[in-house]
Motif scaffolding. Structure first.
Motif, PDB file in Angstrom:
ATOM      1  N   VAL A 111     -11.763   6.047  -5.418  1.00  0.00           N
ATOM      2  CA  VAL A 111     -12.060   4.615  -5.394  1.00  0.00           C
ATOM      3  C   VAL A 111     -10.802   3.818  -5.062  1.00  0.00           C
ATOM      4  N   GLU A 120     -19.236   3.930 -10.167  1.00  0.00           N
ATOM      5  CA  GLU A 120     -18.612   5.219  -9.867  1.00  0.00           C
ATOM      6  C   GLU A 120     -17.779   5.715 -11.048  1.00  0.00           C
ATOM      7  N   ALA A 133     -15.605  -9.318  -3.554  1.00  0.00           N
ATOM      8  CA  ALA A 133     -17.040  -9.105  -3.400  1.00  0.00           C
ATOM      9  C   ALA A 133     -17.622  -8.494  -4.668  1.00  0.00           C
ATOM     10  N   ASP A 149     -20.587  -7.190  -5.200  1.00  0.00           N
ATOM     11  CA  ASP A 149     -21.309  -5.935  -5.012  1.00  0.00           C
ATOM     12  C   ASP A 149     -20.353  -4.745  -4.952  1.00  0.00           C
ATOM     13  N   GLU A 150     -19.163  -4.957  -4.388  1.00  0.00           N
ATOM     14  CA  GLU A 150     -18.186  -3.872  -4.330  1.00  0.00           C
ATOM     15  C   GLU A 150     -17.578  -3.594  -5.706  1.00  0.00           C
ATOM     16  N   LEU A 151     -17.305  -4.633  -6.467  1.00  0.00           N
ATOM     17  CA  LEU A 151     -16.844  -4.439  -7.843  1.00  0.00           C
ATOM     18  C   LEU A 151     -17.848  -3.620  -8.639  1.00  0.00           C
ATOM     19  N   ALA A 171     -20.247  -1.629  -7.588  1.00  0.00           N
ATOM     20  CA  ALA A 171     -20.376  -0.265  -7.089  1.00  0.00           C
ATOM     21  C   ALA A 171     -19.235   0.613  -7.595  1.00  0.00           C
ATOM     22  N   ASP A 172     -18.013   0.069  -7.605  1.00  0.00           N
ATOM     23  CA  ASP A 172     -16.865   0.850  -8.067  1.00  0.00           C
ATOM     24  C   ASP A 172     -16.915   1.076  -9.575  1.00  0.00           C
ATOM     25  N   ARG A 189      -9.770   1.305  -1.787  1.00  0.00           N
ATOM     26  CA  ARG A 189      -9.420  -0.112  -1.955  1.00  0.00           C
ATOM     27  C   ARG A 189      -7.975  -0.402  -1.556  1.00  0.00           C
ATOM     28  N   HIS A 222      -8.938  -3.869  -7.042  1.00  0.00           N
ATOM     29  CA  HIS A 222      -9.331  -4.905  -6.084  1.00  0.00           C
ATOM     30  C   HIS A 222      -8.260  -5.996  -5.980  1.00  0.00           C
TER      31      HIS A 222
END
Length: 386
Positions: free
Chosen positions: A48, A24, A14, A16-18, A20-21, A52, A123
């Motif tokens: 993080v 961070e 995803a 959006d998750e990449l 977001a991380d 995951r 991920h």
């Protein structure tokens, strides 16, 4: 290939998750020479990664520097994913260069080198068995505390995949030059430069002879460079200098060249009567030679084509990474598997957003392919580092 219940197991990645991380990690500044900042960054990476991978890492502090290690699943480790979380950017850089995503480009200090690649590793490894993820905190200053850890983790494995940023155009780094660093010191004899210069032994002149001799050790045909860099000599303008020194940067493509240059540097003799030479330093990182990466690179290209994606090109680069260490202990190594973009260590550092998902999925596919290959079973000692 075995998958275990650690982290989210899915075929897709995803975006959006990449993103977001990556945010961070980038928004926690981590200059290598600030031990407290690196420790704070390790806390963020740990959080993080735990989200995951479904399990917390081991926290390893060596000489005050914080490294993290995840060993995934119950099988002996066969694949090492290698990344670092320290950067070259001092505290306060974010104030003038905040993380921004606009027009398909992510910008921010340390995003390309190499926090995006670190996130990709987390991920890609989710749910896999037989994988170690090692995240070090001192790569940008030469890995003084983590080298032994890296070499021990890599030794005897089927593959080490290094999440350093890609070369131009998304190329994997299939060759990296080895590095040797020297400090050549000259001792002469001081004398008054106006009254009796003939009584002195001029360290500056000897340094000039030495520097020319050092530069002559390079070999353009073999890609060997021997570069005298920072030089110092003398005390006052009217004194024949008694001491001088020069730093020397050596880059080589093969271990044989590294050995040849090392022997030649140590065999240097002074030109001026009465001068003395003292050679300090030596090989710092072995080369990552093409033979170390060839099979993994061919595998990655084949997988990319099977996934309907363009096969990534290869690149030979002069800079070194921790992949030099994994190749140096005989482990097949493929480097530059991280983000596509540019500007490492520069104000225009950036990551191309539309390449993140595809690169992460290819990385995961390569790890799974290596794990599924039973023609190369785990070493006899099991490497069961649990």
């Amino acid at each position: 290939m075995t998958e275990v219940a650690t982290g989210a197991v899915r075929e897709g990645v995803a975006l959006d998750e990449l993103l977001a991380d990556i945010r961070e990690l980038v928004e926690c500044e981590s200059p290598s020479d600030d031990l407290a900042a690196v420790a704070r960054s390790a806390d963020v990476v740990s959080a993080v990664g735990t989200a995951r991978l479904g399990t917390p890492p081991e926290r390893i502090v060596l000489d005050g520097r914080t490294h993290l290690r995840w060993r995934l699943g119950g099988a002996p480790t066969r694949v090492l994913l290698l990344a670092h979380h320290d950067t070259v950017w001092p505290l306060g850089t974010l104030e003038r260069r905040p993380l921004v995503v606009a027009d398909g480009v992510l910008r921010g200090p340390g995003c390309f080198d190499m926090k995006a690649g670190l996130v990709m590793a987390l991920h890609a490894a989710a749910g896999l068995d037989g994988v170690t993820v090692l995240v070090t905190g001192d790569e940008e200053i030469g890995s003084p505390s983590s080298r032994g850890l890296i070499e021990e983790e890599a030794r005897g494995l089927d593959a080490a995949l290094v999440l350093e940023a890609s070369a131009d155009g998304g190329a994997f780094k299939t060759e990296r030059k080895g590095v040797s660093l020297y400090d050549v010191r000259v001792s002469g004899l001081a004398a008054h430069a106006g009254l009796e210069p003939e009584r002195g032994v001029n360290a500056t002149l000897e340094l000039a002879h030495v520097s020319l001799a050092l530069a002559g050790l390079g070999d353009d045909g073999l890609g060997t460079t021997v570069t005298p860099t920072a030089a110092r000599s003398g005390t006052t303008t009217n004194t024949v200098p008694a001491h001088a020194s020069v730093a020397v940067d050596v880059r080589v493509c093969t271990r044989a060249e590294q050995d040849r240059v090392d022997a030649a540097v140590r065999a240097l003799t002074p030109t001026l009567p009465g001068a003395r030479l003292d050679v300090r330093g030596g090989p710092n990182r072995p080369p990552l030679e093409a033979r170390s990466s060839a099979a993994l690179f061919a595998r990655a290209r084949s997988l990319a084509e099977a996934m309907g994606r363009p096969a990534p090109p290869s690149a030979s680069v002069g800079g070194a990474s921790d992949g030099n260490f994994t190749a140096g202990v005989g482990t097949p190594t493929l480097d530059g598997m991280g983000a596509v973009g540019g500007g490492a260590h520069a104000e225009h550092e950036h990551v191309l957003v539309d390449r993140l998902v595809g690169r992460t999925e290819l990385l995961r596919a390569l790890v799974r392919d290596v794990l599924a290959d039973r023609t190369n079973p785990s070493p006899a000692d099991g490497r069961g580092r649990r």
